[in-house]
Design a protein around this motif. Structure first.
Motif, PDB file in Angstrom:
ATOM      1  N   LEU A  55     -50.168  35.692   1.689  1.00  0.00           N
ATOM      2  CA  LEU A  55     -49.383  36.885   1.980  1.00  0.00           C
ATOM      3  C   LEU A  55     -49.450  37.879   0.827  1.00  0.00           C
ATOM      4  N   GLN A  56     -49.407  37.370  -0.404  1.00  0.00           N
ATOM      5  CA  GLN A  56     -49.504  38.251  -1.558  1.00  0.00           C
ATOM      6  C   GLN A  56     -50.873  38.933  -1.593  1.00  0.00           C
TER       7      GLN A  56
ATOM      8  N   VAL B  56     -59.913  40.753  -1.059  1.00  0.00           N
ATOM      9  CA  VAL B  56     -59.000  40.104  -1.994  1.00  0.00           C
ATOM     10  C   VAL B  56     -58.790  41.064  -3.153  1.00  0.00           C
ATOM     11  N   GLY B  57     -57.551  41.500  -3.290  1.00  0.00           N
ATOM     12  CA  GLY B  57     -57.269  42.489  -4.332  1.00  0.00           C
ATOM     13  C   GLY B  57     -58.010  43.770  -4.034  1.00  0.00           C
ATOM     14  N   ARG B  58     -58.829  44.229  -4.982  1.00  0.00           N
ATOM     15  CA  ARG B  58     -59.630  45.437  -4.778  1.00  0.00           C
ATOM     16  C   ARG B  58     -61.109  45.095  -4.591  1.00  0.00           C
ATOM     17  N   THR B  59     -61.379  43.858  -4.199  1.00  0.00           N
ATOM     18  CA  THR B  59     -62.757  43.421  -4.000  1.00  0.00           C
ATOM     19  C   THR B  59     -62.962  43.028  -2.542  1.00  0.00           C
ATOM     20  N   GLN B  60     -64.027  43.567  -1.948  1.00  0.00           N
ATOM     21  CA  GLN B  60     -64.364  43.219  -0.577  1.00  0.00           C
ATOM     22  C   GLN B  60     -65.493  42.198  -0.603  1.00  0.00           C
TER      23      GLN B  60
ATOM     24  N   GLN C 247     -47.073  25.591   1.632  1.00  0.00           N
ATOM     25  CA  GLN C 247     -46.200  26.746   1.434  1.00  0.00           C
ATOM     26  C   GLN C 247     -46.763  27.668   0.358  1.00  0.00           C
ATOM     27  N   HIS C 248     -47.307  27.070  -0.709  1.00  0.00           N
ATOM     28  CA  HIS C 248     -47.887  27.868  -1.787  1.00  0.00           C
ATOM     29  C   HIS C 248     -49.083  28.669  -1.282  1.00  0.00           C
ATOM     30  N   ARG C 249     -49.936  28.033  -0.478  1.00  0.00           N
ATOM     31  CA  ARG C 249     -51.089  28.742   0.091  1.00  0.00           C
ATOM     32  C   ARG C 249     -50.633  29.901   0.973  1.00  0.00           C
ATOM     33  N   PHE C 250     -49.595  29.645   1.773  1.00  0.00           N
ATOM     34  CA  PHE C 250     -49.100  30.682   2.666  1.00  0.00           C
ATOM     35  C   PHE C 250     -48.569  31.862   1.864  1.00  0.00           C
ATOM     36  N   LYS C 251     -47.806  31.585   0.801  1.00  0.00           N
ATOM     37  CA  LYS C 251     -47.263  32.659  -0.028  1.00  0.00           C
ATOM     38  C   LYS C 251     -48.369  33.439  -0.719  1.00  0.00           C
TER      39      LYS C 251
ATOM     40  N   SER D  88     -54.190  43.658  -0.744  1.00  0.00           N
ATOM     41  CA  SER D  88     -55.431  44.180  -0.184  1.00  0.00           C
ATOM     42  C   SER D  88     -55.215  45.430   0.652  1.00  0.00           C
ATOM     43  N   THR D  89     -54.032  45.614   1.178  1.00  0.00           N
ATOM     44  CA  THR D  89     -53.800  46.793   2.015  1.00  0.00           C
ATOM     45  C   THR D  89     -53.378  48.008   1.213  1.00  0.00           C
ATOM     46  N   LYS D  90     -53.172  47.868  -0.084  1.00  0.00           N
ATOM     47  CA  LYS D  90     -52.627  48.940  -0.894  1.00  0.00           C
ATOM     48  C   LYS D  90     -53.678  49.834  -1.537  1.00  0.00           C
ATOM     49  N   GLY D  91     -54.792  49.922  -1.229  1.00  0.00           N
ATOM     50  CA  GLY D  91     -55.698  50.820  -1.942  1.00  0.00           C
ATOM     51  C   GLY D  91     -57.117  50.602  -1.507  1.00  0.00           C
TER      52      GLY D  91
END
Length: 152
Positions: free
Chosen positions: A85-86, A137-141, A78-82, A91-94
């Motif tokens: 998702l985070q 991941v985050g702002r790193t590709q 469950q932690h991995r899934f959350k 990653s889609t925000k910028g």
């Protein structure tokens, strides 16, 4: 005096070894305790005999194994899934600021990508000579170029 100490120590060591063997025998080869049989007077109306009830209960217990880490595994999943998702939301925000390329030809690269980054590889065929993967991941590709070694 010295001879009695030596005998006492030898006796205690022998006793310890015997007890350890006895405990190991009961742990590995001992039978499970069975529930006491029903009352000798007879059965109530509609009650199943004790042997049949024990047989049903025992068969259900034997069909599924007890896993002491089952709760931990579910929580980790469950932690991995959350977290995935985070990461996906972030990653889609910028735009990506950094780009990291990983080149590898050993199994450690495959392990890093599949288990640490939890990324997918294209083509998914494990016999392909070159496999590629991309992840943000985050702002790193991150991108992976993996040359497969045959025979591992």
């Amino acid at each position: 005096m010295r001879l009695t100490r030596k005998r006492l120590c030898s006796f205690l060591i022998a006793l310890y070894c015997l007890f350890s063997l006895y405990a190991a025998y009961h742990v590995f080869f001992g039978r499970r305790r069975q529930a006491p049989a029903g009352s000798p007077r007879g059965l109530r109306k509609g009650a199943a005999p004790a042997r049949e009830r024990r047989g049903r209960e025992q068969s259900t217990l034997e069909s599924e194994e007890w896993n002491p880490w089952e709760g931990d595994e579910k929580n980790e999943q469950q932690h991995r899934f959350k977290t995935s998702l985070q990461i996906l939301d972030k990653s889609t925000k910028g735009k990506t600021d950094l780009s990291v390329q990983i080149w590898g030809k050993a199994a450690i690269g495959l392990y890093l990508w599949e288990h640490i980054f939890e990324g997918l590889l294209d083509p998914s065929d494990v016999t392909a000579q070159w496999r590629e993967g991309k992840s943000i991941v985050g702002r790193t590709q991150y991108s992976l170029q993996l040359k497969q070694l045959h025979g591992y």
